[in-house]
Design an enzyme around this catalytic site. Structure first.
Site, PDB file in Angstrom:
ATOM      1  CE1 TYR A 201       0.136   2.984  13.444  1.00  0.00           C
ATOM      2  CE2 TYR A 201      -1.887   3.994  12.660  1.00  0.00           C
ATOM      3  CZ  TYR A 201      -0.631   3.482  12.413  1.00  0.00           C
ATOM      4  OH  TYR A 201      -0.136   3.471  11.136  1.00  0.00           O
TER       5      TYR A 201
ATOM      6  CD  GLU B 270      -1.609   4.081   7.982  1.00  0.00           C
ATOM      7  OE1 GLU B 270      -1.342   4.545   9.113  1.00  0.00           O
ATOM      8  OE2 GLU B 270      -1.782   4.781   6.972  1.00  0.00           O
TER       9      GLU B 270
ATOM     10  NE  ARG C  55      -3.486   2.295   2.598  1.00  0.00           N
ATOM     11  CZ  ARG C  55      -3.338   3.200   3.577  1.00  0.00           C
ATOM     12  NH1 ARG C  55      -2.575   2.952   4.623  1.00  0.00           N
ATOM     13  NH2 ARG C  55      -3.961   4.348   3.509  1.00  0.00           N
TER      14      ARG C  55
ATOM     15  CG  HIS D  88      -0.927   9.073   3.341  1.00  0.00           C
ATOM     16  ND1 HIS D  88      -1.097   7.737   3.648  1.00  0.00           N
ATOM     17  CD2 HIS D  88      -0.491   9.654   4.479  1.00  0.00           C
ATOM     18  CE1 HIS D  88      -0.772   7.520   4.917  1.00  0.00           C
ATOM     19  NE2 HIS D  88      -0.387   8.682   5.445  1.00  0.00           N
TER      20      HIS D  88
ATOM     21  CG  ASN E  60      -5.156   3.392   8.606  1.00  0.00           C
ATOM     22  OD1 ASN E  60      -5.301   2.365   7.942  1.00  0.00           O
ATOM     23  ND2 ASN E  60      -4.696   4.515   8.091  1.00  0.00           N
TER      24      ASN E  60
ATOM     25  CD  GLU F 189      -4.559   7.696   9.400  1.00  0.00           C
ATOM     26  OE1 GLU F 189      -3.977   8.749   9.713  1.00  0.00           O
ATOM     27  OE2 GLU F 189      -4.170   6.578   9.800  1.00  0.00           O
TER      28      GLU F 189
HETATM   29  O1  IFM Z   1       2.634   7.823   9.962  1.00  0.00           O
HETATM   30  C1  IFM Z   1       1.258   7.838  10.099  1.00  0.00           C
HETATM   31  C2  IFM Z   1       0.575   7.628   8.767  1.00  0.00           C
HETATM   32  O2  IFM Z   1       0.973   8.556   7.820  1.00  0.00           O
HETATM   33  C3  IFM Z   1      -0.914   7.728   8.925  1.00  0.00           C
HETATM   34  N1  IFM Z   1      -1.404   6.888   9.981  1.00  0.00           N
HETATM   35  C4  IFM Z   1      -0.708   6.932  11.241  1.00  0.00           C
HETATM   36  C5  IFM Z   1       0.780   6.772  11.041  1.00  0.00           C
HETATM   37  C6  IFM Z   1       1.508   6.807  12.405  1.00  0.00           C
HETATM   38  O3  IFM Z   1       1.277   8.011  13.032  1.00  0.00           O
END
Ligand code: IFM
Length: 450
Positions: free
Chosen positions: A293, A354, A77, A121, A291, A164
């Site tokens: 985290y 992600e 990706r 992006h 995505n 995002e």
């Molecule tokens: O680095 C970023 C990415 O560009 C978009 N999603 C989160 C990642 C980590 O912060």
């Protein structure tokens, strides 16, 4: 440990983004992006770092794709830099810019990897006046989407409009920690709408230009929101509205949520939403990228400086382990998001586009020992596997990121890669997590954490 095997055909990928890895910002006719301007403005990025050179992927993509092949990735990706294709964001294509992505796609396909292309992006052409607060930017995006699709649509079958949009809107226009660095919450809401309109118009442009078999998606960083205390329940509802439902509801045909409109009535009357816009935004897509985290815990209180949330909401750091970003590690939020999509929205295939973590890696000789990253990835893959067993239509997983790269306002200090980059020499060294991921891909599974 339990052996967890993923369904046959599960997509194993890695993700990157143009401004974070390419460098070569002044080459082959590329125009300026809002991130060039923002990063070059003192005080915006830690250490004054910029994407000028980054991981020099523009010149090293052949070797980088060879590493992807050695990892055994089934998909890669990446994003296209709009200002390479249209230096001022409008008008005819810059041939040299398109040629780069043409070569990149051929290299990826030649290595037996499926390219998944993101059109946006965050590197908006600087020349587009008003950025995402201008309605015209949505129309320009659709034009750009058509140019790229006409050139690469014969070889790329997976297309993503935006990455995002929450970050583009709220970090770019409310908290100001991302380009273009504005701190005007009302403008952030306008930006949300123009981004979503761009997604809808872009989806239509892609459909017109691409074969019927092409897959179109959007990637959202959905938040697993919970209140820190009973008093924080309504704050959690409001944050959920601004982080999740403001995107998901119009995307799936329900329009902007009434409570979000009510909550923000002091900022805007939402007159930037014109008749017919919501129908455009609801243009059907084939896949949703998620995505994830870290979870989001909020309470009533005073927002910290640079917070993207309303001023009476604070973000609470739950106890427990954190990454080098200070982000709490809790994979259960990923499960909550995936099952919520299954339960509350129309059926749609999903990919985790992600997931990953920054840690303070140390390069010793030719090795980077990063057991925390392996543990982080294993925990999230365990949850992903659980979600599949619970009936979530999860089709793939992309680790963020293939390479260490420019982590936006944090600069190069935060390393998310499974491959280490020495920025002085541009030498790449596989971290232990890369070797581990290669085995996961080979086995189509993991030894789970539970
Ligand atoms: O680095 C970023 C990415 O560009 C978009 N999603 C989160 C990642 C980590 O912060």
């Amino acid at each position: 440990m339990t052996r967890l095997v993923f369904p046959e055909g599960f997509v194993w990928g890695a993700a990157t983004a143009a401004y974070q890895i390419e460098g070569a910002v002044g080459e082959d006719g590329r125009g300026l992006s809002i991130w060039d301007t923002f990063a070059r403005t003192p005080g915006n990025v830690v250490g004054g770092d910029t994407g000028d050179v980054a991981a020099d992927h523009y010149h090293r993509f052949g070797a980088d794709v060879a590493m992807m092949r050695d990892l055994g990735l089934s998909a890669y990706r990446f994003s296209v830099a709009w200002p390479r294709v249209q230096p001022t964001g409008r008008g005819p294509a810059n041939a040299a810019g398109l040629d780069f992505y043409d070569r990149l796609v051929d290299e990826i396909l030649g290595s037996g990897i499926d390219p998944m292309l993101t059109l946006y992006h965050w590197d908006l052409p600087q020349a587009l006046d008003g950025g995402w607060t201008s309605r015209d930017t949505a129309a320009r995006f659709a034009e750009y989407a058509a140019i790229v699709a006409n050139r690469l649509g014969d070889r790329v079958s997976r297309w993503t409009t935006l990455n995002e949009p929450w970050c583009s809107a709220f970090l770019g226009y409310a908290s100001g920690v991302h380009a273009p660095g504005r701190k005007e919450p009302a403008e952030a809401l306008k930006a949300v709408h123009h981004l979503m309109l761009a997604h809808g118009l872009g989806t239509r442009a892609l459909r017109d230009a691409l074969p019927a078999t092409a897959e179109v998606s959007i990637v959202l960083n959905l938040a697993a929101v919970s209140p820190a205390s009973p008093e924080g329940k309504d704050a959690a509802r409001r944050v959920d509205g601004l982080a999740n439902r403001i995107f998901l509801d119009p995307l799936f045909g329900a329009g902007y949520p009434a409570d979000v409109k009510r909550d923000t009535a002091d900022l805007t009357d939402w007159s930037f939403v014109h008749d017919g816009d919501e129908a455009v935004i609801a243009t059907p897509i084939d896949l949703l990228g998620v995505n994830y985290y870290s979870p989001t815990v909020v309470d009533l209180g005073t927002a910290e400086p640079d917070s993207p949330w309303p001023h009476d909401i604070e973000t609470v750091a739950p106890p427990g382990p954190r990454t080098a970003m200070g982000w709490p590690i809790d994979a259960s939020g990923l499960g909550a998001i995936l099952t919520r999509l299954r339960d509350e929205y129309p059926p749609i295939p999903v990919m985790i586009t992600e997931n990953g973590a920054a840690f303070d890696d140390e390069l010793t000789a030719d090795a980077v020992r990063d057991p925390e990253r392996v543990d982080y990835l294993r925990r999230h893959l365990t949850v992903a596997h659980e979600a599949i067993r619970a009936g979530v239509d999860l089709r793939g997983y992309f680790v963020w990121s293939l390479l260490d790269n420019f982590e936006w306002a944090y600069g190069y200090g935060k390393r998310f890669g499974i491959i280490h980059v020495d920025y002085a020499t541009q030498r790449r060294v596989w971290k232990d997590s890369a070797y581990w991921y290669r085995e996961v891909i080979k086995a189509n599974g993991i030894n789970g954490t539970a």
